[in-house]
Structures are given as structure tokens and as C-alpha cells.
Design a protein around this motif. Structure first.
Motif, PDB file in Angstrom:
ATOM      1  N   ALA A  46     -15.524  -2.755 -14.070  1.00  0.00           N
ATOM      2  CA  ALA A  46     -14.738  -2.352 -12.799  1.00  0.00           C
ATOM      3  C   ALA A  46     -14.520  -3.836 -11.850  1.00  0.00           C
ATOM      4  O   ALA A  46     -13.700  -3.600 -10.975  1.00  0.00           O
ATOM      5  CB  ALA A  46     -15.307  -1.401 -12.176  1.00  0.00           C
ATOM      6  N   LEU A  47     -15.082  -4.832 -12.266  1.00  0.00           N
ATOM      7  CA  LEU A  47     -14.922  -6.001 -11.246  1.00  0.00           C
ATOM      8  C   LEU A  47     -13.785  -6.771 -11.499  1.00  0.00           C
ATOM      9  O   LEU A  47     -13.448  -7.010 -12.658  1.00  0.00           O
ATOM     10  CB  LEU A  47     -16.180  -6.926 -11.549  1.00  0.00           C
ATOM     11  CG  LEU A  47     -17.738  -6.531 -11.076  1.00  0.00           C
ATOM     12  CD1 LEU A  47     -18.756  -7.585 -11.453  1.00  0.00           C
ATOM     13  CD2 LEU A  47     -17.458  -6.384  -9.348  1.00  0.00           C
ATOM     14  N   SER A  48     -13.184  -7.261 -10.472  1.00  0.00           N
ATOM     15  CA  SER A  48     -11.987  -8.197 -10.777  1.00  0.00           C
ATOM     16  C   SER A  48     -12.650  -9.615 -11.043  1.00  0.00           C
ATOM     17  O   SER A  48     -13.887  -9.948 -10.820  1.00  0.00           O
ATOM     18  CB  SER A  48     -11.245  -8.224  -9.290  1.00  0.00           C
ATOM     19  OG  SER A  48     -12.049  -8.587  -8.250  1.00  0.00           O
ATOM     20  N   VAL A  49     -11.789 -10.516 -11.447  1.00  0.00           N
ATOM     21  CA  VAL A  49     -12.397 -11.835 -11.750  1.00  0.00           C
ATOM     22  C   VAL A  49     -12.599 -12.547 -10.490  1.00  0.00           C
ATOM     23  O   VAL A  49     -11.991 -12.315  -9.468  1.00  0.00           O
ATOM     24  CB  VAL A  49     -11.380 -12.688 -12.389  1.00  0.00           C
ATOM     25  CG1 VAL A  49     -11.646 -14.271 -12.550  1.00  0.00           C
ATOM     26  CG2 VAL A  49     -11.016 -12.464 -13.901  1.00  0.00           C
ATOM     27  N   VAL A  63     -16.035  -3.079  -1.955  1.00  0.00           N
ATOM     28  CA  VAL A  63     -17.264  -3.128  -2.403  1.00  0.00           C
ATOM     29  C   VAL A  63     -17.789  -1.686  -2.726  1.00  0.00           C
ATOM     30  O   VAL A  63     -17.583  -0.847  -1.730  1.00  0.00           O
ATOM     31  CB  VAL A  63     -18.254  -3.902  -1.487  1.00  0.00           C
ATOM     32  CG1 VAL A  63     -18.313  -3.341   0.043  1.00  0.00           C
ATOM     33  CG2 VAL A  63     -19.815  -3.998  -1.879  1.00  0.00           C
ATOM     34  N   VAL A  64     -18.562  -1.518  -3.672  1.00  0.00           N
ATOM     35  CA  VAL A  64     -19.104  -0.156  -4.220  1.00  0.00           C
ATOM     36  C   VAL A  64     -20.414  -0.354  -3.939  1.00  0.00           C
ATOM     37  O   VAL A  64     -21.270  -0.986  -4.526  1.00  0.00           O
ATOM     38  CB  VAL A  64     -18.733   0.016  -5.769  1.00  0.00           C
ATOM     39  CG1 VAL A  64     -19.515   1.414  -5.955  1.00  0.00           C
ATOM     40  CG2 VAL A  64     -17.209   0.201  -5.787  1.00  0.00           C
ATOM     41  N   LEU A  81     -16.601 -11.058  -1.219  1.00  0.00           N
ATOM     42  CA  LEU A  81     -16.069 -10.074  -0.028  1.00  0.00           C
ATOM     43  C   LEU A  81     -15.391 -10.642   1.290  1.00  0.00           C
ATOM     44  O   LEU A  81     -15.007  -9.945   2.037  1.00  0.00           O
ATOM     45  CB  LEU A  81     -17.131  -9.420   0.506  1.00  0.00           C
ATOM     46  CG  LEU A  81     -18.031  -8.457  -0.726  1.00  0.00           C
ATOM     47  CD1 LEU A  81     -19.057  -7.739  -0.229  1.00  0.00           C
ATOM     48  CD2 LEU A  81     -16.992  -7.513  -1.732  1.00  0.00           C
ATOM     49  N   ALA A  82     -14.848 -11.973   1.066  1.00  0.00           N
ATOM     50  CA  ALA A  82     -14.163 -12.763   2.293  1.00  0.00           C
ATOM     51  C   ALA A  82     -13.156 -12.301   2.237  1.00  0.00           C
ATOM     52  O   ALA A  82     -12.368 -12.269   3.550  1.00  0.00           O
ATOM     53  CB  ALA A  82     -14.405 -14.187   1.917  1.00  0.00           C
ATOM     54  N   ARG A 117      -9.592  -2.301  -9.058  1.00  0.00           N
ATOM     55  CA  ARG A 117     -10.772  -3.078  -9.484  1.00  0.00           C
ATOM     56  C   ARG A 117     -11.467  -3.243  -8.130  1.00  0.00           C
ATOM     57  O   ARG A 117     -11.033  -2.992  -7.066  1.00  0.00           O
ATOM     58  CB  ARG A 117     -10.369  -4.451  -9.805  1.00  0.00           C
ATOM     59  CG  ARG A 117      -9.588  -4.682 -11.219  1.00  0.00           C
ATOM     60  CD  ARG A 117     -10.835  -4.263 -12.209  1.00  0.00           C
ATOM     61  NE  ARG A 117     -10.352  -4.234 -13.532  1.00  0.00           N
ATOM     62  CZ  ARG A 117     -10.321  -5.620 -14.248  1.00  0.00           C
ATOM     63  NH1 ARG A 117     -10.735  -6.389 -13.965  1.00  0.00           N
ATOM     64  NH2 ARG A 117      -9.794  -5.358 -15.448  1.00  0.00           N
ATOM     65  N   ALA A 118     -12.817  -3.231  -8.410  1.00  0.00           N
ATOM     66  CA  ALA A 118     -13.821  -3.857  -6.989  1.00  0.00           C
ATOM     67  C   ALA A 118     -14.058  -5.259  -6.984  1.00  0.00           C
ATOM     68  O   ALA A 118     -14.139  -5.768  -8.050  1.00  0.00           O
ATOM     69  CB  ALA A 118     -15.054  -2.843  -7.043  1.00  0.00           C
ATOM     70  N   GLN A 119     -14.364  -5.612  -5.913  1.00  0.00           N
ATOM     71  CA  GLN A 119     -14.724  -7.303  -5.714  1.00  0.00           C
ATOM     72  C   GLN A 119     -16.264  -7.418  -5.689  1.00  0.00           C
ATOM     73  O   GLN A 119     -16.730  -8.385  -6.011  1.00  0.00           O
ATOM     74  CB  GLN A 119     -13.922  -7.704  -4.185  1.00  0.00           C
ATOM     75  CG  GLN A 119     -12.588  -7.982  -4.729  1.00  0.00           C
ATOM     76  CD  GLN A 119     -11.793  -6.889  -5.058  1.00  0.00           C
ATOM     77  OE1 GLN A 119     -11.664  -5.998  -4.047  1.00  0.00           O
ATOM     78  NE2 GLN A 119     -11.064  -6.848  -5.913  1.00  0.00           N
ATOM     79  N   GLY A 120     -16.957  -6.256  -5.270  1.00  0.00           N
ATOM     80  CA  GLY A 120     -18.387  -6.378  -5.315  1.00  0.00           C
ATOM     81  C   GLY A 120     -18.843  -4.914  -5.655  1.00  0.00           C
ATOM     82  O   GLY A 120     -18.446  -4.089  -5.448  1.00  0.00           O
ATOM     83  N   VAL A 121     -20.265  -4.822  -6.438  1.00  0.00           N
ATOM     84  CA  VAL A 121     -20.804  -3.705  -6.634  1.00  0.00           C
ATOM     85  C   VAL A 121     -22.427  -3.934  -6.439  1.00  0.00           C
ATOM     86  O   VAL A 121     -23.075  -5.070  -6.902  1.00  0.00           O
ATOM     87  CB  VAL A 121     -20.736  -3.141  -8.012  1.00  0.00           C
ATOM     88  CG1 VAL A 121     -21.667  -1.957  -8.508  1.00  0.00           C
ATOM     89  CG2 VAL A 121     -19.234  -2.935  -8.281  1.00  0.00           C
TER      90      VAL A 121
END
Length: 322
Positions: free
Chosen positions: A238-241, A33-34, A26-27, A101-105
Motif C-alpha cells: 500500500a506504500l507509495s514510492v 499515514v495509517v 510525511l512532510a 496509496r499511503a505515505q506512512g504506516v
């Protein structure tokens, strides 16, 4: 209905560890972020405060929770988007918001503090209330309807499968006898029935004897395990790499399901005996926790509701190529 406010007494469970797990993802500016189980917004507030360039999407099926968390997160303006949905609808929510895409869930499963504290929701066995237990009171059937209308065999299955209740048959036999005289409407009557139905030895250990039955009814009413079974794989997809997922669960059925999904993602899918594993068979996930992490003694002392929490995390390390 009572109208609790998101007060400082609401302590998000394992907050620091959740933030640490998600932090590397998340930086970057514009990270999404979900919070798939928004509740009163405690975790979301900390995520927005800790990662000032991140955008948050908060999902909850409970409209009262959405209203209260909207007040709490108002200072963050349009960085927070709150959506009335069930958490297995995460892919549809992202698509509607045009977020590829999400970076955090983050998932914080189970019953929220608000739902437990509002007597008229019927989640808590320690106080008398209507037997409702719906997280979304605008849809679905109540716990009273389940008790009063389900066939005995189905009730036994629910109590055994979702409550791991050894005395399911005794409890259900008593329920069936009582409901023929008068339908169930309140939690106190059910608690009293369970106390009367259980052997003395079973009442001396393990806390309130109604706990397992109430858990089973709540899971059935809200379809929690079926929803979770769909939601965790959907969140991973749904997460990005480089994206990360953190899941807090509060009972063994939830934790087992989360463990299975994350472990499968972290395993190779190659047929046995290949000298070199092609990329399409390589793991998609890297586990970030050794088993399930537990809250510290200090945290449990500060927030007794954190005691049963189990935290698991993983990072998406490659795209699907097959």
C-alpha cells in the motif's frame, strides 16, 4: 466495564524514533499515514501534531479503544479518520476511503495499555478476571472457550508455538484434568494451576510463570500471527514510492515475521549469475534500521512496558514492475 481515559500516563512506546523514521515520507502536503493499531491514540496524536499537513487513518478492532481515541483526536477534526477493522484489512480500508496509496504506516503490535489495565478484559495475569482476551469483544471465541474445548494436542501446540512454553505438556495435562471437574472461567484459577504444574526451578526465573501461557492464548484467540502475516506485506504493497513503514513488536515470534517480510522486500529476486540485474528483480524496500532497534534505558525507566519492544523500519524504493 471500567472507563479509562487517555491520560498523560499513557506513554507511547519509542515515540520519537517512530516519528523520525516516518518523517521524510510525511512532510509533503496531503500525505496519508495509517496507524494500523490505533489503541489509545498516543502515536496518532503525535503524528498529527508533528506533521500538520498530514491526514491520519486509524484502525483498531477494539471498539472501546476507538471511542477513547476519538475523544483524544477530536481537536484534529477531519484530519483523523478512525475505522473499526483488523489491521490485515488495511487494503480494504484504504479502498473504501478512496485512498490509492499511503505515505506512512505504523504498527504497534501486542496488547494496548487500555486492554492490560481494564481488569475485566482478562489479558493481565496479575489480577483475577474473566478469561476473555478478545481484542474485539463483539466477535470470536474467548480464552476460556479455547481452554475448555480445544483437544489436548491442539492446546500443547498453541502453548509451544505461540508461548514458547517448554512445559506445555505438563500445563495442558493439568488443564484437562481440571476442566473435566469444572470449566475454566477466570484468570486466577489458570495462574494457580500453572504455578502448581511447573517444576520449582522453572518458577525461579523469567518473571511470572503464567506469562507464556497467557501470551499463547491471546495470540490464538485473536489470530495475531496469521493477521500479521497478511498485514505487513499488505502494508508494504500500500506504500507509495518513498513511503515508509515502522513496526513495533514485543515478542520474538512477531519480530521474526516482520524481519522476514522486510528482508525479503529489501533483497533482489534475480536468478543467480546475472551480470546485470534487471529492474523487475531489484529490491522494493530499503531497510531503515540495522536489525531491530531497542528502547533506551531512559525510556524503559519511564515506561516499563516498552522494555521488550523491537522496532524495524523500511522505505518503499520502487514500484512493482513484474
Amino acid at each position: 466495564m471500567s472507563n479509562p481515559s487517555p491520560s498523560p500516563r499513557h506513554v507511547p512506546v519509542m515515540l520519537r524514533r517512530c516519528l523520525d523514521l516516518l518523517a521524510p515520507a510525511l512532510a509533503e502536503p496531503g500525505a496519508v499515514v495509517v496507524d494500523a493499531t490505533l489503541g489509545l491514540g498516543g502515536h496518532s496524536e503525535a503524528l498529527l501534531g508533528t506533521f500538520p499537513s498530514a491526514r491520519l487513518i486509524g484502525i483498531d478492532r477494539d471498539q472501546e479503544a476507538l471511542k477513547l481515541s476519538a475523544e483524544r483526536l477530536a481537536p484534529f477534526g477531519d484530519r483523523a479518520t478512525l475505522v473499526h477493522a483488523v489491521y490485515d484489512e488495511l487494503p480494504e480500508v484504504l479502498a473504501r476511503l478512496d485512498v490509492p496509496r499511503a505515505q506512512g504506516v505504523l504498527f504497534d503490535l501486542g496488547v494496548s495499555s487500555m486492554q492490560l489495565d481494564e481488569a475485566d478484559r482478562g489479558f493481565a495475569y496479575a489480577q483475577d478476571a474473566p478469561l476473555d482476551m478478545r481484542m474485539d469483544q463483539s466477535a470470536g471465541i474467548s480464552a476460556a472457550e479455547v481452554l475448555n474445548t480445544y483437544p489436548p494436542g491442539e492446546l500443547v501446540r498453541i502453548l509451544r508455538s505461540y508461548g514458547e512454553e517448554k512445559f506445555a505438556r505438563k500445563i495442558v495435562d493439568a488443564v484437562v484434568r481440571q476442566r473435566e471437574r469444572e470449566p475454566f472461567t477466570t484468570s486466577a484459577r489458570l495462574v494457580e494451576l500453572i504455578r502448581d504444574a511447573l517444576p520449582q526451578a522453572a518458577k525461579r526465573t523469567g518473571g511470572n510463570p503464567a506469562k507464556r501461557t497467557f501470551q499463547a492464548l491471546r495470540i490464538e484467540v485473536n489470530g495475531e500471527l496469521a493477521v500479521l502475516e497478511r498485514a505487513v506485506p499488505a502494508a508494504v504493497a500500500a506504500l507509495s514510492v518513498g513511503g515508509r513503514i515502522a513496526v513495533l513488536s514485543y515478542q520474538s515470534l512477531e519480530d521474526r515475521l516482520v524481519k522476514q517480510v522486510l528482508a525479503a522486500g529489501a533483497a533482489t529476486t534475480a536468478p543467480p549469475g546475472l551480470p546485470v540485474v534487471p529492474e523487475q528483480y531489484q529490491p522494493r524496500l530499503k531497510l531503515l534500521t540495522r536489525g531491530a532497534e531497542l528502547p533506551t534505558e531512559d525510556e524503559i525507566a519511564e515506561n516499563r512496558r516498552s522494555a521488550p519492544a523491537r522496532l524495524r523500519g523500511a522505505e518503499r524504493i520502487r514500484e512493482d514492475t513484474r
